[in-house]
Design an enzyme around this catalytic site. Structure first.
Site, mmCIF file in Angstrom:
data_model
loop_
_atom_site.group_PDB
_atom_site.id
_atom_site.type_symbol
_atom_site.label_atom_id
_atom_site.label_comp_id
_atom_site.label_asym_id
_atom_site.label_seq_id
_atom_site.Cartn_x
_atom_site.Cartn_y
_atom_site.Cartn_z
ATOM 1 N N HIS A 63 -51.060 -3.434 -1.559
ATOM 2 C CA HIS A 63 -51.839 -4.047 -0.491
ATOM 3 C C HIS A 63 -53.196 -3.377 -0.319
ATOM 4 C CE1 HIS A 63 -47.623 -4.827 1.400
ATOM 5 N NE2 HIS A 63 -47.908 -5.722 0.478
ATOM 6 N N LYS A 72 -56.783 4.523 5.494
ATOM 7 C CA LYS A 72 -55.546 4.791 6.215
ATOM 8 C C LYS A 72 -54.998 6.167 5.895
ATOM 9 C CE LYS A 72 -53.444 1.330 3.508
ATOM 10 N NZ LYS A 72 -52.427 0.303 3.318
ATOM 11 N N TYR A 132 -48.287 4.753 9.424
ATOM 12 C CA TYR A 132 -49.632 4.411 8.975
ATOM 13 C C TYR A 132 -50.586 4.596 10.149
ATOM 14 C CZ TYR A 132 -46.730 1.475 5.920
ATOM 15 O OH TYR A 132 -45.771 1.009 5.068
ATOM 16 N N ASP A 168 -45.320 -10.370 -1.320
ATOM 17 C CA ASP A 168 -45.433 -9.478 -2.477
ATOM 18 C C ASP A 168 -44.885 -10.140 -3.739
ATOM 19 O OD1 ASP A 168 -46.552 -7.629 -0.780
ATOM 20 O OD2 ASP A 168 -44.809 -6.304 -0.728
#
Length: 183
Positions: A63, A72, A132, A168
């Site tokens: 991603h 991130k 995250y 995905d």
């Protein structure tokens, strides 16, 4: 806590804390603004925290976000994961470089992933929790997914993939995503 550069991905860092363990368990500082600032990052830039829980064999990725991208901080707070970062920044000295890590609840290491890099992981334990911290609010319209099994990525996932999301599963190849980004 110390910060270590990731040589295969320009601008990526691994923040390694020192867990203090005793008979009760452990205590660990997982974020330190001064250490983040010491490598040139703005600790106040991170605006959202999220967590995922996955069972053994689950794969999430690959991603990234379009537009300005998304930097991130990623940490496995419980369990273990095989984590992958691919540099998709055309102007980067490590463009198309790939780095892999094993992140775990035992070490509490945090990986900083610069905007413009694709990210994915596979859960090695049942379960694994991944935290995250992102630098701008999530906008699903900017989500980009690349096929985790794309031969051009050649990622050697350590376990058979037991489950992936529909998104995905249907993800385009790296070549298709790069062509779309250039066009």
């Amino acid at each position: 806590m110390k910060a270590r550069e990731v040589p295969l991905i320009a601008g990526a860092y691994l923040f390694e804390p020192t867990p203090h363990a005793d008979e009760r368990g452990f205590f660990c500082r997982t974020f330190d603004a001064d250490v983040v600032r010491s490598v040139g990052l703005d600790p106040a830039a991170f605006v959202q925290d999220s967590v995922s829980r996955s069972v053994r064999g689950v794969l999430r990725g690959m991603h990234l976000r379009s537009g300005a991208g998304e930097a991130k901080l990623v940490r496995c707070s419980s369990g273990r994961i095989f984590d992958v970062v691919v540099d998709l920044r055309p102007d980067s000295p490590t463009y198309l470089g790939r780095a892999t890590f094993e992140l775990s609840g035992a070490t509490q290491a945090t990986l900083y992933i610069p905007a413009g890099c694709a990210h994915g992981f596979q859960s090695l334990t049942d379960p694994s929790d991944v935290s995250y911290r992102i630098d701008r609010p999530h906008d699903p319209a900017e989500d980009v997914t690349i096929a985790f099994d794309d031969p051009d990525l050649a990622i050697d996932w350590p376990l058979p993939v037991t489950s992936v999301s529909e998104r995905d599963r249907r993800a385009p190849s790296l070549a298709e995503v790069l062509k779309h980004r250039e066009g």
